[in-house]
Design a protein around this motif. Structure first.
Motif, mmCIF file in Angstrom:
data_model
loop_
_atom_site.group_PDB
_atom_site.id
_atom_site.type_symbol
_atom_site.label_atom_id
_atom_site.label_comp_id
_atom_site.label_asym_id
_atom_site.label_seq_id
_atom_site.Cartn_x
_atom_site.Cartn_y
_atom_site.Cartn_z
ATOM 1 N N LEU A 104 31.782 115.405 36.431
ATOM 2 C CA LEU A 104 32.365 114.355 36.197
ATOM 3 C C LEU A 104 32.309 112.833 36.934
ATOM 4 O O LEU A 104 31.872 111.921 36.436
ATOM 5 C CB LEU A 104 33.993 114.227 35.694
ATOM 6 C CG LEU A 104 34.253 115.363 34.602
ATOM 7 C CD1 LEU A 104 35.772 115.501 34.378
ATOM 8 C CD2 LEU A 104 33.564 114.772 33.260
ATOM 9 N N VAL A 105 32.458 113.180 38.231
ATOM 10 C CA VAL A 105 32.525 112.158 39.354
ATOM 11 C C VAL A 105 30.906 111.783 39.445
ATOM 12 O O VAL A 105 30.612 110.603 39.063
ATOM 13 C CB VAL A 105 32.785 112.748 40.626
ATOM 14 C CG1 VAL A 105 32.473 111.640 41.671
ATOM 15 C CG2 VAL A 105 34.296 112.826 40.649
ATOM 16 N N HIS A 107 29.012 111.808 36.920
ATOM 17 C CA HIS A 107 28.287 110.897 35.763
ATOM 18 C C HIS A 107 29.123 109.604 35.596
ATOM 19 O O HIS A 107 28.421 108.853 35.009
ATOM 20 C CB HIS A 107 28.550 112.125 34.482
ATOM 21 C CG HIS A 107 27.285 112.919 34.625
ATOM 22 N ND1 HIS A 107 27.322 114.022 34.879
ATOM 23 C CD2 HIS A 107 25.869 112.659 33.839
ATOM 24 C CE1 HIS A 107 26.150 114.693 34.533
ATOM 25 N NE2 HIS A 107 25.201 113.672 34.239
ATOM 26 N N LEU A 108 30.060 109.508 36.273
ATOM 27 C CA LEU A 108 30.748 108.192 36.225
ATOM 28 C C LEU A 108 29.989 107.385 37.195
ATOM 29 O O LEU A 108 29.653 106.099 36.620
ATOM 30 C CB LEU A 108 32.188 108.397 37.100
ATOM 31 C CG LEU A 108 32.882 107.250 37.247
ATOM 32 C CD1 LEU A 108 33.295 106.314 36.002
ATOM 33 C CD2 LEU A 108 34.191 107.210 38.024
ATOM 34 N N MET A 111 26.689 106.616 35.062
ATOM 35 C CA MET A 111 26.887 105.716 34.127
ATOM 36 C C MET A 111 26.819 104.312 34.548
ATOM 37 O O MET A 111 26.519 103.190 33.883
ATOM 38 C CB MET A 111 28.267 106.067 33.162
ATOM 39 C CG MET A 111 27.924 107.018 32.210
ATOM 40 S SD MET A 111 27.023 106.564 30.986
ATOM 41 C CE MET A 111 26.560 108.264 30.248
ATOM 42 N N ASN A 112 27.759 104.170 35.732
ATOM 43 C CA ASN A 112 27.887 102.759 36.349
ATOM 44 C C ASN A 112 26.301 102.237 36.612
ATOM 45 O O ASN A 112 26.107 100.947 36.745
ATOM 46 C CB ASN A 112 28.736 102.789 37.665
ATOM 47 C CG ASN A 112 29.218 101.604 37.925
ATOM 48 O OD1 ASN A 112 29.242 100.406 37.147
ATOM 49 N ND2 ASN A 112 29.360 101.364 39.009
ATOM 50 N N LEU A 114 23.541 103.050 35.554
ATOM 51 C CA LEU A 114 22.602 102.908 34.225
ATOM 52 C C LEU A 114 22.482 101.505 33.542
ATOM 53 O O LEU A 114 21.255 101.336 33.323
ATOM 54 C CB LEU A 114 23.442 104.024 33.134
ATOM 55 C CG LEU A 114 22.478 104.090 31.859
ATOM 56 C CD1 LEU A 114 21.189 105.117 32.550
ATOM 57 C CD2 LEU A 114 23.186 105.253 30.788
#
Lengths: 115, 688
Positions: A104-105, A107-108, A111-112, A114
């Protein structure tokens, strides 16, 4: 000579495969997941090699997402493997919880990045 | 066009000359219209109202704004209440002009109060206002007792503040002396004298007279005979400008001289100099300055010391071609008619040669209908140029010499202009070595003829002309410029020198090639001849010359950039073109979509692999609570992932982090529950 060497190689692979077949199923699942992540990363690298690296951050985040999750999966595999005495006291559920949290961390951040 | 420009030049010169006249004219209609604009009928205090009303009264302006209703209301308010002395003073001043309806008892009360203030007052300003107010009451109402019982004592207490140099202090504990205060003190002393119930000791009055003379010793002076007062010290809290200081002194001195019996012998030229000072200011833009100027002039107009007479000229330019008359006007400072007098032209001389007297002692004729003095016959021997005319005012009534200040001999600069004759203009191209004339053309500079010439760098260009005054003398103008302008707008200006009678310029192109930056081609020729006294100053094109110059050598100086046209600075700016980064090349869409589907392949492989391994959900908890937690755990993970997608699509980092925090807490709770349940079951299995 050549025939014998290819036969040897076949024997070697067969031995390896049979040895791997003894691996517990849950480790096989993790292996499968790692393969999936690595192949996805490879496809992205090939794509970049074809069209160029214009949205470089997108490429990076895509590849790093795959590589990162693969690394985390490998870590999970090490911790879950019963033969690793080092992690004997660690419950596999605890290892899975770590895996989920780290993903989860990761991918946070992905995503930021990306964009 | 060129002639028009020349005419404009002359006009400009004439205008600048008129502006520079050292003798300012009396107050005129320009003052009146300025006053109407400056005092528009709105005022915040009675002081301002008084200043406006007084200016309108002095200048006799008819269509003044009607402020009497509001002003009278304020006057009655101020007189009724126990307002400060300063407000009382100005209320009474306004009342003096407007004659508001005020109850007579009010004046009696005020008079009693004021008298008490006079005896108690310690500062000069308080005394000034209270005594001034008493004088005003005395002028406005007859039956109120305003006479001071102890006038001698009051006189003495004011006089005690005076200094040895004629200036005054504001109060006994303030060591600074001030010229402005001297004016206030003199006015207050004049008030004391007029309010005295018994005659003031003459010796005291005499000492004050001496103070006035001493005060006039410290007067400041400009070179043109203007006199004014200024404060010596700077930085005091109540520092006054030279205008308010001078007008304060004028007010004080004139008030004092009008109440005493004898005469104060002030020199007439100083009084005239003061008038010059006030007139020289022109039209002030500030209401207070305007009031000070106009009121002081009004006081000078009618005083017992000496009344200044102002000599002014409507025009200080005399045109020899028009042959009009030189007019002189003599007025008082406010522009009213002077007593019978004769204006004498004592002498006139060229401004650059003092001993070259051209006119001597001539009397000007008086034109009664217009009230001006005219020099009817302008002497024939006067040529164009700048002159100084010396006038003198002679009063018909010899007794008037004591009443009026005429200022003795008055020097006025006069410009005598005329048409200058331009002749023998000639332009020629010469061969350099022999000096033989190749082409020669006569030019009529009055006409519009232009010439076309061609020359190379081995030749010379010669241009010459002659200027003659109406009297046939050689004339040397301020400006005589010869300009060559290349097609590329590069221009070169040469001063045309004069040798005796002839103006001549020889351009040797061989020596000029470098200056011309080896630029061959067509050069336009332009000639400028201009002078303040030349009525036909001109700027005209003479034609053009085709120059053939050698090729520029390697080391030649580069052509300098053209000077920027100053008018362009105010024009529109060049449009700014924004440079954007070119968009990156994108791959074809099909390729990207293909790879998108390729990405799915490993995922499908992953699923197939799972099936092959025979993965099952047997371990999924069967009892209700753990199953619910398990489902919630998976839903929580799904929710976080969905939130990430939303973050990518539209949310910002802060909202995302907040929501992630909440979801994380929930996820930790349910995750902990389900995983610890699973761990406990597996450990139970193991132990079993």
């Amino acid at each position: 000579m050549a025939r014998s060497s290819s036969k040897d190689a076949q024997d070697l692979f067969r031995a390896l495969w049979s040895a791997y077949a003894a691996t517990p199923t849950n480790l096989k699942i993790i292996d499968l997941y790692v393969m999936f992540a690595v192949f996805t990363a490879l496809i992205q690298v090939v794509y970049m090699a074809l069209v160029g690296s214009f949205p470089f951050n997108s490429f990076l985040s895509g590849v790093l997402s795959c590589v990162g999750t693969a690394v985390l999966a490998v870590c999970l595999r090490i911790q879950v493997n019963k033969e690793n005495k080092e992690f004997k006291d660690l419950a596999p559920e605890r290892a899975f919880a770590d895996f989920v949290l780290c993903n989860l961390v990761l991918h946070l951040v992905i995503m930021n990045f990306l964009g | 066009m060129a002639r028009y420009l020349g005419g404009l030049l002359v006009l400009l010169f004439a205008a600048s000359i008129c502006g520079a006249v050292t003798i300012p004219g009396p107050v005129s209609d320009a003052h009146r219209s300025a006053a109407s604009e400056l005092f528009d009928g709105s005022f915040s205090s009675l002081e301002e109202a008084y200043e406006a009303l007084r200016v309108f009264e002095i200048l006799a302006i008819g269509n003044k704004p009607d402020v009497s209703a509001t002003a009278c209301k304020k006057v009655v308010e101020n007189l009724g209440s126990s307002s400060p002395v300063k407000d009382l003073f100005y209320a009474l001043k306004v009342n003096g002009i407007l004659k508001c309806k005020v109850n007579a008892d009010v004046f009696k009360d005020i008079a009693v109060r004021l008298k008490a203030t006079v005896t108690d007052a310690s500062t000069l300003v308080d005394m000034y206002y209270s005594i001034g107010s008493l004088v005003l009451i005395k002028d406005q109402v007859s039956d109120v007792d305003v006479l001071l019982a102890d006038a001698d004592g009051t006189f003495h207490s004011i006089k005690a503040l005076s200094q040895s140099d004629g200036r005054w202090r504001y109060s006994s504990d303030n060591p600074e002396s001030s010229t402005y205060a001297a004016g206030l003190a003199l006015e207050a002393l004049a008030g004391v004298i007029s309010l005295a119930s018994s005659e003031i000791d003459l010796s005291r009055v005499k000492t004050v007279k001496n103070d006035i003379l001493k005060l006039f010793d410290s007067i400041e002076k400009y070179d043109d005979g203007t006199f004014y007062f200024d404060e010596k010290f700077v930085g005091g809290s109540e520092h006054q400008g030279s205008l308010s200081t001078t007008s304060s002194v004028v007010r004080g001195v004139i008030a004092f001289t009008s109440v005493i019996s004898g005469k104060v012998n002030l020199p007439g030229d100083k009084v005239l100099g003061l008038a010059k000072f006030f007139l020289g200011i022109g039209i002030p833009g500030d209401a207070k300055d305007f009031f000070n100027q106009v009121e002081s002039l009004a006081l000078l107009e009618n005083n017992r010391v000496s009344i200044p007479l102002v000599l002014s000229l409507p025009e200080t330019v005399y045109s020899l071609s028009k042959r009009d008359q030189l007019k002189v006007r003599v007025n008082t400072v406010l522009g009213s008619a002077s007593p019978p007098l004769t204006v004498k032209l004592v002498r006139a001389f060229r401004s650059d040669a003092k001993d070259s007297v051209i006119i001597e002692s001539k009397e000007l004729q008086y034109d009664k209908s217009n009230g001006i003095h005219v020099l009817e016959v302008f002497p024939d021997n006067v040529d164009v140029g700048t002159y100084v005319f010396v006038f003198e005012i002679v009063l018909h009534d010899s007794a008037g010499e004591k009443v009026f200040a005429t200022g003795g001999q008055i020097h006025v600069p006069i410009y005598v202009t005329g048409i200058i004759e331009v002749s023998n203009a000639e332009i020629a191209v010469l061969d350099s070595d022999l000096g033989s004339v190749e082409t020669q053309k006569k030019l009529d500079l009055a006409g519009n003829v232009v010439v076309e010439l061609s020359a190379n760098h081995l030749q010379k260009l010669r241009f010459s002309f002659q200027l003659k005054t109406p009297h046939g003398h050689a004339f040397k103008p301020h400006q005589a410029f010869f300009k060559l302008k290349h097609e590329t707008k590069h221009e070169h200006i040469f001063v045309v020198g004069n040798t005796g009678k002839k103006f001549e310029i020889v351009l040797d192109f061989l020596g000029l090639v470098e200056k011309f930056y080896y630029l061959s081609g067509r050069y336009d020729i332009e000639l400028t001849v201009g002078d303040a006294v030349m009525e036909n100053s001109f700027l005209r094109p003479l034609g053009h010359v085709d120059l053939e110059l050698p090729e520029a050598p390697e080391k030649a100086a580069r052509l300098p950039p053209l000077p920027v046209d100053p008018y362009l600075r105010y024009g529109p700016k060049a449009e700014i073109a924004h440079i954007f980064r070119a968009p990156e090349k994108r791959p074809p869409q099909n390729l990207s979509l293909t790879f998108l589907s390729l990405i799915l392949l490993p995922f499908i492989g992953f699923l197939v692999g799972l099936l092959r391994l025979g993965v099952n959900l047997k371990n999924f908890p069967s009892s209700a609570a753990p199953a619910a937690y398990a489902i919630l755990f998976h839903l929580g993970i799904a929710a976080v992932l969905l939130l990430y997608v939303l973050f990518w699509l539209k949310l910002d980092l802060f909202t995302t982090l907040k929501t992630v925090g909440l979801l994380g807490v929930f996820l930790m709770f349910v995750g902990h529950r389900i995983l610890s349940h699973l761990a406990s079951t597996s450990s139970k299995l193991k132990s079993a």
